[in-house]
Design a protein around this motif. Structure first.
Motif, short mmCIF file in Angstrom:
data_model
loop_
_atom_site.label_atom_id
_atom_site.label_comp_id
_atom_site.label_asym_id
_atom_site.label_seq_id
_atom_site.Cartn_x
_atom_site.Cartn_y
_atom_site.Cartn_z
N LEU A 1 -2.86 -2.77 4.23
CA LEU A 1 -3.84 -1.75 3.86
C LEU A 1 -3.71 -0.53 4.76
N GLY A 2 -3.97 0.63 4.20
CA GLY A 2 -4.25 1.82 4.99
C GLY A 2 -5.75 2.05 4.93
N ILE A 3 -6.20 3.17 5.44
CA ILE A 3 -7.62 3.50 5.33
C ILE A 3 -7.75 4.99 5.03
N GLY A 4 -8.55 5.31 4.02
CA GLY A 4 -8.78 6.71 3.68
C GLY A 4 -9.91 7.27 4.53
N ARG A 5 -10.07 8.59 4.50
CA ARG A 5 -11.11 9.22 5.33
C ARG A 5 -12.51 8.79 4.90
N ALA B 1 -6.94 11.35 13.73
CA ALA B 1 -7.74 11.68 12.55
C ALA B 1 -8.40 10.42 11.95
N LYS B 2 -7.84 9.24 12.25
CA LYS B 2 -8.41 8.00 11.71
C LYS B 2 -9.41 7.35 12.66
N ALA B 3 -9.54 7.89 13.89
CA ALA B 3 -10.30 7.19 14.93
C ALA B 3 -11.76 6.95 14.53
N ASN C 1 0.98 -3.84 -5.87
CA ASN C 1 0.45 -2.65 -5.18
C ASN C 1 -1.04 -2.51 -5.42
N LEU C 2 -1.67 -1.85 -4.47
CA LEU C 2 -3.12 -1.70 -4.53
C LEU C 2 -3.60 -0.83 -5.69
N ASP C 3 -2.85 0.24 -5.98
CA ASP C 3 -3.47 1.25 -6.85
C ASP C 3 -2.44 2.20 -7.46
N GLU C 4 -2.92 3.02 -8.38
CA GLU C 4 -2.11 4.08 -8.99
C GLU C 4 -3.06 5.15 -9.51
N ALA D 1 0.84 -1.20 0.00
CA ALA D 1 0.00 0.00 0.00
C ALA D 1 0.88 1.25 0.00
N THR D 2 0.28 2.36 -0.37
CA THR D 2 0.99 3.64 -0.33
C THR D 2 0.36 4.52 0.76
N GLY D 3 0.73 5.81 0.76
CA GLY D 3 0.23 6.72 1.78
C GLY D 3 1.27 6.86 2.89
N GLY D 4 1.01 7.78 3.81
CA GLY D 4 1.96 8.01 4.89
C GLY D 4 2.03 6.83 5.85
N THR D 5 0.92 6.13 6.01
CA THR D 5 0.83 5.10 7.05
C THR D 5 1.88 3.99 6.94
N PRO D 6 2.07 3.36 5.76
CA PRO D 6 3.00 2.22 5.72
C PRO D 6 4.48 2.59 5.64
N ILE D 7 4.81 3.88 5.61
CA ILE D 7 6.22 4.25 5.42
C ILE D 7 7.11 3.65 6.52
N GLY E 1 -7.37 0.59 -0.64
CA GLY E 1 -6.95 0.88 -2.01
C GLY E 1 -7.60 2.22 -2.35
N PHE E 2 -8.26 2.27 -3.49
CA PHE E 2 -9.06 3.47 -3.81
C PHE E 2 -10.52 3.05 -3.99
N ASN E 3 -10.98 2.08 -3.20
CA ASN E 3 -12.37 1.62 -3.31
C ASN E 3 -13.29 2.57 -2.56
N ILE F 1 -13.37 14.06 -1.05
CA ILE F 1 -12.64 14.03 0.24
C ILE F 1 -11.23 13.46 0.02
N THR F 2 -11.16 12.40 -0.77
CA THR F 2 -9.86 11.78 -1.06
C THR F 2 -8.96 12.75 -1.81
N ARG F 3 -9.54 13.50 -2.76
CA ARG F 3 -8.74 14.45 -3.54
C ARG F 3 -8.30 15.62 -2.66
N SER G 1 3.52 9.84 -8.21
CA SER G 1 3.03 8.53 -8.65
C SER G 1 3.35 7.49 -7.58
N TYR G 2 2.52 6.48 -7.51
CA TYR G 2 2.76 5.43 -6.52
C TYR G 2 3.96 4.57 -6.93
N TRP G 3 4.24 4.52 -8.22
CA TRP G 3 5.45 3.83 -8.70
C TRP G 3 6.68 4.50 -8.06
C1 GLP Z 1 -4.70 6.87 -0.43
C2 GLP Z 1 -4.29 5.44 -0.80
C3 GLP Z 1 -4.74 4.47 0.26
C4 GLP Z 1 -4.30 4.96 1.63
C5 GLP Z 1 -4.94 6.31 1.92
C6 GLP Z 1 -4.59 6.86 3.29
O1 GLP Z 1 -6.04 7.08 -0.69
N1 GLP Z 1 -4.81 5.05 -2.08
O2 GLP Z 1 -4.21 3.18 -0.03
O3 GLP Z 1 -4.66 4.04 2.60
O4 GLP Z 1 -4.48 7.21 0.94
O5 GLP Z 1 -3.35 7.50 3.26
P1 GLP Z 1 -2.50 7.85 4.54
O6 GLP Z 1 -1.83 6.59 4.95
O7 GLP Z 1 -1.49 8.86 4.04
O8 GLP Z 1 -3.43 8.38 5.56
#
Ligand code: GLP
Length: 250
Positions: free
Chosen positions: A140-144, A210-212, A72-75, A42-48, A149-151, A169-171, A86-88
């Motif tokens: 996996l991370g979780i978006g707001r 913020a994720k609670a 990877n989940l998405d691009e 997965a991408t995003g700040g969480t898995p770094i 992924g981007f589901n 919200i995602t954008r 880019s997620y790449w």
């Molecule tokens: C994006 C990614 C998700 C990720 C989410 C949360 O939408 N596609 O896979 O979980 O951001 O990102 P963050 O971990 O930066 O909060």
């Protein structure tokens, strides 16, 4: 009240230490059995921090990724690989450039496939996962919006890899990185919920207050396509790894 297993850690560092140790054990077991290990990333700040811990295990404990295959989940749609957002690029900067993975074992949906070729590209992505033997461990991370992924809300539980329109919200959440919402792509290619749920183990990571509230909905709320992370309640081997702040509403 929790409808899916939850582990709460004092800090994100503690959570990723456990997760990376699990990943390392999986890789070593599969190496011993001469089987590849298939990781969903997965991408995003969480898995770094998790990626930093994997790099540390590679450098200090000789953990090899030579027999690891990744998906990877998405691009973002429309972004070439060399675009800084880019997620790449993200995956290479944060993980792949620092370990001994083979470039041909890395799979990330392409952001630059012509629109008419996207369905075929997505089918090939699904087939590549099947050909690799399925995903052993998906992070996996979780978006707001509750997305994995981007589901975005409305994504069916059995959805497969496809193009998807991004929620506003995602954008908005991505706007700072892109220097303004007008620069954030309006769509993406993402593994579907069904693709994700077919992994043998799912680990959703979330840190910070913020994720609670969205974590609470996913863990304790109804299973609903309005919060795609709630589908993890239906998976036999899914877990949420949370820090105390992300778990504070449970
Ligand atoms: C994006 C990614 C998700 C990720 C989410 C949360 O939408 N596609 O896979 O979980 O951001 O990102 P963050 O971990 O930066 O909060």
């Amino acid at each position: 009240m929790n409808k899916v297993p939850v582990e709460i850690f004092e800090s994100p560092e503690d959570a990723v230490a456990k997760l990376a140790a699990e990943t390392a054990e999986l890789i070593r077991e599969n190496d011993a059995a001469e089987r590849p290990t298939v990781l969903g990333l997965a991408t995003g700040g969480t898995p770094i921090r998790y990626y930093q811990e994997l790099i540390r295990l590679h450098n200090e404990l000789d953990l090899s990724f030579a027999n690891v295959i990744t998906f990877n989940l998405d691009e973002y749609a429309g972004l070439p690989r060399e675009h800084k957002e880019s997620y790449w690029q993200f995956m290479h900067d944060n993980l792949f450039d620092h370990i001994d993975i083979k470039e041909e074992n890395i799979h990330i949906p392409s952001g630059t496939v012509a629109e008419e070729d996207i369905p075929a590209h997505c089918e090939e992505y699904e087939q590549a996962i099947i050909d690799a033997g399925g995903i052993d461990q998906q992070i996996l991370g979780i978006g707001r919006t509750g997305h994995i992924g981007f589901n975005e809300p409305g994504s069916p539980q059995d959805s497969l890899t496809r193009a998807i329109h991004l929620d506003s919200i995602t954008r908005e959440d991505a706007a700072p990185a892109f220097g303004g919402i007008e620069n954030v792509p309006t769509s993406a290619i993402t593994m579907g919920c069904g693709t994700i749920l077919s992994a043998r183990r799912l680990v959703l990571l979330a840190w910070g207050e913020a994720k609670a509230s969205i974590v609470k909905e996913a863990v304790q709320g109804p299973i609903s396509d309005q919060v795609s992370a709630s589908f993890l309640q239906n998976h036999p081997n899914a877990v949420f790894y949370l820090d105390e702040a992300a778990a504070s509403a449970l």
